[in-house]
Design an enzyme around this catalytic site. Structure first.
Site, short mmCIF file in Angstrom:
data_model
loop_
_atom_site.label_atom_id
_atom_site.label_comp_id
_atom_site.label_asym_id
_atom_site.label_seq_id
_atom_site.Cartn_x
_atom_site.Cartn_y
_atom_site.Cartn_z
N LYS A 38 34.81 42.61 32.53
CA LYS A 38 35.52 43.46 33.14
C LYS A 38 37.04 43.83 32.69
CE LYS A 38 36.08 40.26 37.08
NZ LYS A 38 35.64 39.94 38.39
N HIS A 66 43.39 32.43 46.67
CA HIS A 66 43.34 31.69 45.51
C HIS A 66 44.13 30.32 45.79
CE1 HIS A 66 42.62 35.16 42.96
NE2 HIS A 66 41.43 34.82 43.22
N ARG A 92 34.36 34.03 50.81
CA ARG A 92 34.98 34.87 51.64
C ARG A 92 33.94 35.48 52.64
NH1 ARG A 92 37.84 38.16 46.90
NH2 ARG A 92 36.00 37.20 45.98
N SER A 102 41.72 40.17 44.71
CA SER A 102 42.73 40.78 43.57
C SER A 102 42.48 42.17 43.49
CB SER A 102 42.44 40.08 42.24
OG SER A 102 42.57 38.60 42.24
#
Ligand code: ADP
Length: 174
Positions: A41, A17, A90, A128
């Protein structure tokens, strides 16, 4: 003056990030990091904790500011007068998700462009979820997150004081 908005969960913020935000700050006049505080979530950190870690990360960067938000991303982008939404890419699986999100956001707000920056190759695997998983099992995350984030993760898992693993890696997305 072009303000860019970089939204995400940042649960917690990591070097992937940080790299995207820093690179975006070289392209735009100001980057607002939006810490989404009503995700569907389950989050490990509270919105306040996620915001505090992100603020600490960029306290020496005058062009990068951090704000919490809990509404539609394009609505918040408009509210802060951001013309650009920044996202990071990514792996190919990110692409499909980001592509759909960008099209949906464009349908909702044609005046806001989505700009996706390709991850730095050394951060390709970083998410994460991965960081949380490794930290929950006592692994070394010092190359993935700043030291205060690593400390917060260790403290969080120590507080949980539970023998069962609390976080499971279920997909490549976090
Ligand atoms: P979300 O939960 O909405 O995917 P995240 O907090 O995980 O939000 O990530 C916010 C943004 O940062 C997303 O665009 C994500 O693709 C990007 N990102 C996350 N990890 C990396 C990384 N290692 N390299 C580049 N971009 C990344």
């Amino acid at each position: 003056m072009i303000r860019a908005f970089f939204p995400g969960s940042f649960d917690p913020i990591h070097y992937g990030h940080i790299d995207i935000a820093s690179r975006a700050s070289r392209l735009f006049d100001e980057v607002v990091i939006g810490v989404y505080n009503k995700p569907m979530k389950n989050m490990l950190f509270t919105p306040e904790e996620r915001i505090a870690m992100a603020k600490r990360t960029f306290e020496e960067e005058p062009k990068i500011v951090v704000q919490g938000y809990n509404k539609l991303t394009v609505d918040f982008a408009r509210e802060i007068n951001a013309k650009v939404i920044v996202r990071g890419l990514r792996v190919f699986s990110d692409f499909e998700y980001e592509f759909r999100m960008a099209l949906a956001n464009h349908r909702l707000a044609q005046d806001i462009e989505v700009v996706a920056l390709i991850t730095n190759e050394e951060h390709t695997f970083l998410s994460s979820t991965t960081v949380r998983e490794i930290a929950s099992l006592g692994g070394n995350i010092s190359t993935m997150v700043p030291s205060y984030v690593a400390e917060a993760l260790n403290q969080k898992f120590a507080e949980m004081n539970d023998d069962r693993p609390n976080v499971h890696m279920t997909s490549l997305r976090d």
